[in-house]
Design a protein around this motif. Structure first.
Motif, PDB file in Angstrom:
ATOM      1  N   ILE A 135       0.843  -1.202   0.000  1.00  0.00           N
ATOM      2  CA  ILE A 135       0.000   0.000   0.000  1.00  0.00           C
ATOM      3  C   ILE A 135       0.875   1.248   0.000  1.00  0.00           C
ATOM      4  N   ARG A 136       1.940   1.237   0.796  1.00  0.00           N
ATOM      5  CA  ARG A 136       2.872   2.372   0.791  1.00  0.00           C
ATOM      6  C   ARG A 136       3.528   2.533  -0.584  1.00  0.00           C
ATOM      7  N   TYR A 137       3.857   1.425  -1.206  1.00  0.00           N
ATOM      8  CA  TYR A 137       4.439   1.444  -2.552  1.00  0.00           C
ATOM      9  C   TYR A 137       3.451   2.076  -3.532  1.00  0.00           C
ATOM     10  N   ALA A 138       2.177   1.675  -3.421  1.00  0.00           N
ATOM     11  CA  ALA A 138       1.146   2.235  -4.294  1.00  0.00           C
ATOM     12  C   ALA A 138       0.979   3.734  -4.070  1.00  0.00           C
ATOM     13  N   LYS A 139       0.997   4.150  -2.821  1.00  0.00           N
ATOM     14  CA  LYS A 139       0.855   5.580  -2.512  1.00  0.00           C
ATOM     15  C   LYS A 139       1.997   6.378  -3.148  1.00  0.00           C
ATOM     16  N   ASN A 140       3.212   5.836  -3.091  1.00  0.00           N
ATOM     17  CA  ASN A 140       4.347   6.526  -3.700  1.00  0.00           C
ATOM     18  C   ASN A 140       4.164   6.659  -5.214  1.00  0.00           C
ATOM     19  N   LEU A 141       3.618   5.617  -5.853  1.00  0.00           N
ATOM     20  CA  LEU A 141       3.350   5.689  -7.284  1.00  0.00           C
ATOM     21  C   LEU A 141       2.323   6.772  -7.600  1.00  0.00           C
ATOM     22  N   ILE A 142       1.252   6.808  -6.834  1.00  0.00           N
ATOM     23  CA  ILE A 142       0.168   7.769  -7.078  1.00  0.00           C
ATOM     24  C   ILE A 142       0.650   9.195  -6.871  1.00  0.00           C
ATOM     25  N   GLU A 143       1.331   9.427  -5.747  1.00  0.00           N
ATOM     26  CA  GLU A 143       1.780  10.785  -5.450  1.00  0.00           C
ATOM     27  C   GLU A 143       2.944  11.203  -6.348  1.00  0.00           C
ATOM     28  N   LEU A 197      -4.712   6.860  -0.011  1.00  0.00           N
ATOM     29  CA  LEU A 197      -4.039   6.674  -1.285  1.00  0.00           C
ATOM     30  C   LEU A 197      -4.225   7.852  -2.241  1.00  0.00           C
ATOM     31  N   VAL A 198      -5.421   8.398  -2.329  1.00  0.00           N
ATOM     32  CA  VAL A 198      -5.657   9.420  -3.357  1.00  0.00           C
ATOM     33  C   VAL A 198      -6.004  10.796  -2.788  1.00  0.00           C
ATOM     34  N   GLY A 199      -6.052  10.918  -1.452  1.00  0.00           N
ATOM     35  CA  GLY A 199      -6.485  12.179  -0.862  1.00  0.00           C
ATOM     36  C   GLY A 199      -5.664  13.377  -1.291  1.00  0.00           C
ATOM     37  N   ASP A 200      -4.343  13.205  -1.409  1.00  0.00           N
ATOM     38  CA  ASP A 200      -3.487  14.330  -1.790  1.00  0.00           C
ATOM     39  C   ASP A 200      -3.551  14.635  -3.275  1.00  0.00           C
ATOM     40  N   VAL A 201      -4.154  13.737  -4.057  1.00  0.00           N
ATOM     41  CA  VAL A 201      -4.241  13.921  -5.502  1.00  0.00           C
ATOM     42  C   VAL A 201      -5.665  14.255  -5.934  1.00  0.00           C
ATOM     43  N   ALA A 202      -6.635  13.518  -5.411  1.00  0.00           N
ATOM     44  CA  ALA A 202      -8.036  13.689  -5.811  1.00  0.00           C
ATOM     45  C   ALA A 202      -8.870  14.425  -4.784  1.00  0.00           C
ATOM     46  N   GLY A 203      -8.307  14.690  -3.612  1.00  0.00           N
ATOM     47  CA  GLY A 203      -9.062  15.376  -2.566  1.00  0.00           C
ATOM     48  C   GLY A 203      -9.942  14.432  -1.778  1.00  0.00           C
ATOM     49  N   GLU A 204     -10.793  15.012  -0.949  1.00  0.00           N
ATOM     50  CA  GLU A 204     -11.704  14.234  -0.116  1.00  0.00           C
ATOM     51  C   GLU A 204     -12.939  13.813  -0.917  1.00  0.00           C
ATOM     52  N   ILE A 205     -13.692  12.856  -0.380  1.00  0.00           N
ATOM     53  CA  ILE A 205     -14.998  12.506  -0.933  1.00  0.00           C
ATOM     54  C   ILE A 205     -15.930  13.681  -0.673  1.00  0.00           C
ATOM     55  N   SER A 206     -16.557  14.186  -1.721  1.00  0.00           N
ATOM     56  CA  SER A 206     -17.405  15.375  -1.595  1.00  0.00           C
ATOM     57  C   SER A 206     -18.896  15.048  -1.622  1.00  0.00           C
ATOM     58  N   GLU A 207     -19.268  13.981  -2.305  1.00  0.00           N
ATOM     59  CA  GLU A 207     -20.668  13.565  -2.361  1.00  0.00           C
ATOM     60  C   GLU A 207     -20.729  12.047  -2.331  1.00  0.00           C
ATOM     61  N   ILE A 208     -21.820  11.513  -1.771  1.00  0.00           N
ATOM     62  CA  ILE A 208     -21.936  10.054  -1.711  1.00  0.00           C
ATOM     63  C   ILE A 208     -23.398   9.653  -1.632  1.00  0.00           C
ATOM     64  N   SER A 209     -23.708   8.516  -2.198  1.00  0.00           N
ATOM     65  CA  SER A 209     -25.020   7.897  -2.015  1.00  0.00           C
ATOM     66  C   SER A 209     -24.804   6.461  -1.580  1.00  0.00           C
ATOM     67  N   GLY A 210     -25.689   5.964  -0.745  1.00  0.00           N
ATOM     68  CA  GLY A 210     -25.459   4.637  -0.202  1.00  0.00           C
ATOM     69  C   GLY A 210     -26.727   3.869   0.077  1.00  0.00           C
ATOM     70  N   GLN A 211     -26.554   2.572   0.196  1.00  0.00           N
ATOM     71  CA  GLN A 211     -27.648   1.660   0.513  1.00  0.00           C
ATOM     72  C   GLN A 211     -27.162   0.648   1.530  1.00  0.00           C
ATOM     73  N   GLY A 302      14.458  -4.946  -0.076  1.00  0.00           N
ATOM     74  CA  GLY A 302      14.946  -4.215   1.086  1.00  0.00           C
ATOM     75  C   GLY A 302      14.697  -2.724   1.036  1.00  0.00           C
ATOM     76  N   ASP A 303      14.525  -2.162  -0.177  1.00  0.00           N
ATOM     77  CA  ASP A 303      14.245  -0.730  -0.276  1.00  0.00           C
ATOM     78  C   ASP A 303      12.755  -0.436  -0.372  1.00  0.00           C
ATOM     79  N   ASP A 304      11.912  -1.462  -0.244  1.00  0.00           N
ATOM     80  CA  ASP A 304      10.470  -1.244  -0.167  1.00  0.00           C
ATOM     81  C   ASP A 304      10.100  -0.830   1.257  1.00  0.00           C
ATOM     82  N   PRO A 305       8.983  -0.110   1.426  1.00  0.00           N
ATOM     83  CA  PRO A 305       8.619   0.397   2.755  1.00  0.00           C
ATOM     84  C   PRO A 305       8.606  -0.689   3.828  1.00  0.00           C
ATOM     85  N   TYR A 306       9.346  -0.454   4.904  1.00  0.00           N
ATOM     86  CA  TYR A 306       9.437  -1.317   6.092  1.00  0.00           C
ATOM     87  C   TYR A 306      10.192  -2.626   5.869  1.00  0.00           C
TER      88      TYR A 306
END
Length: 370
Positions: A135-143, A197-211, A302-306
């Motif tokens: 997940i940390r690896y993915a976050k680095n890719l996204i950011e 993962l995407v908060g710094d790129v796409a922002g927060e969730i602004s609208e939602i509908s649910g069931q 060894g150079d992957d997070p943790y």
């Protein structure tokens, strides 16, 4: 300096965090020295057995007494005990680590977060999947822009332990005790991962509908005659929009026949995509720009997070290691007087989304989180 640790709860999460604390000096030599000082619970006999097995010096059935004597307090009990004792500890100036969801209700989560702000001490909400190396690896890719503009975020969390209608009633099935069902128990993890993962790129969730949906309305009470009503959801579905315009879909259920613990998140962008499954937590599926399809990245170098703390490349780690990483970060923050993420603020942000899904289900309308 040795940190005295108090832990409320000795079953599932109590075992997970106690195991993590025991591993710290072996694999994270720069972690602060700790003493598993006091274990808190209600059943004195079971508590004494658990303390001996999990390595705690003593026990108490009084959480307030434990709070007085520790340098950090872990609130790992059922959801309904999160607000009272977390707030009590914070008001005493004691750092608090609390299980997710932060509270049964949004109002209580807001009270807890305000107490954390006023206390000014390290505080954390237990979203351990942030600490998976993949997940940390993915976050680095996204950011790093490797996925480009984010278009889609898809998350699901599937379990099957309630498929059988004769499965016994438990506190997680009571709205007063838990707040919600699959939504808070499982959906909280997915919503937090999406934000992480995407908060710094796409922002927060602004609208939602649910069931929300409950498939079994009552269940037998273990070791008793009769049944008790189920007052929470067995499953939820939600569609969302992020501040950037990206769209999301989220679901969780405890009635997915054949799924034991399938937590999957997929993110697609203008340049590439990633997919992660908890059932293959050492792997990340990555579609890079210019390639025809996905490649499987084994995140164990060894150079992957943790991963420099563990084994040679290719020697995989497991679910329990996420708690070691989490405890390392939280206890280091306590020792240094620093900040920890995910904090109560993150727990509150996720709780707002959970509450909006509940509101949408009740009203049949889309809900704005502005």
């Amino acid at each position: 300096m040795t940190l005295d640790i108090g832990v409320l709860g000795y079953r599932f999460m109590g075992k997970a965090h106690s195991n993590a604390m025991a591993r710290l000096p072996m694999f994270f030599p720069d972690a602060p020295e700790i003493n598993r000082e006091v274990l808190v619970g209600r059943d004195e006999e079971a508590l004494a057995e658990a303390a001996d097995r999990l390595g705690f010096s003593r026990t108490t059935t009084d959480p307030s007494a434990a709070i007085e004597d520790v340098d950090a307090f872990y609130n790992l009990g059922p959801n309904f005990v999160h607000p009272e004792y977390s707030i009590e500890a914070l008001e005493s100036g004691v750092p608090v680590f609390c299980e997710k969801p932060l509270a049964p209700t949004l109002d209580e989560a807001e009270e807890m977060t305000e107490a954390a702000r006023e206390a000014g001490v390290p505080n954390g909400c237990a979203f351990n999947y942030r600490f998976v190396p993949a997940i940390r690896y993915a976050k680095n890719l996204i950011e790093g822009g490797e996925l480009g503009e984010i278009y889609h975020v898809r998350g699901r969390y599937l379990q099957d332990w309630l498929v059988d209608p004769e499965a016994p009633w438990a506190w997680r099935l009571d709205e007063e005790l838990a707040g919600s069902g699959a939504l808070g128990d499982l959906g909280a993890h997915t919503i937090d991962l999406a934000r992480f993962l995407v908060g710094d790129v796409a922002g927060e969730i602004s609208e939602i509908s649910g069931q929300l949906r409950t498939f079994t309305d009552e269940r037998p009470v273990e070791d008793e005659n009769g049944t008790r009503e189920v007052t929470v959801d067995d499953a939820y579905l939600a569609t969302a929009e992020f501040e950037s315009g990206a769209v999301g879909s989220f679901e969780a259920t405890r009635n997915a026949n054949g799924r034991k613990n399938d937590h999957t998140i997929e993110i697609e962008g203008s340049k590439g995509s990633i997919e992660f499954s908890l059932e293959r937590l050492n792997e990340l599926e990555y579609k890079r720009e210019g390639s025809r399809g996905f490649e499987t990245v084994l995140v164990t170098d060894g150079d992957d997070p943790y991963m420099d703390h563990w084994w040679p490349p290719g020697h995989v780690i497991g679910w329990e290691h996420t708690f070691v990483h989490e405890n390392y970060e939280f206890l280091s923050a306590v020792a240094e007087g620093g900040e920890f993420e995910p904090s109560f603020e993150d727990g509150l942000a996720t709780q707002r989304v959970l509450a909006a899904i509940q509101e949408s289900d009740a009203s049949g309308e889309r809900v704005s989180l502005d």
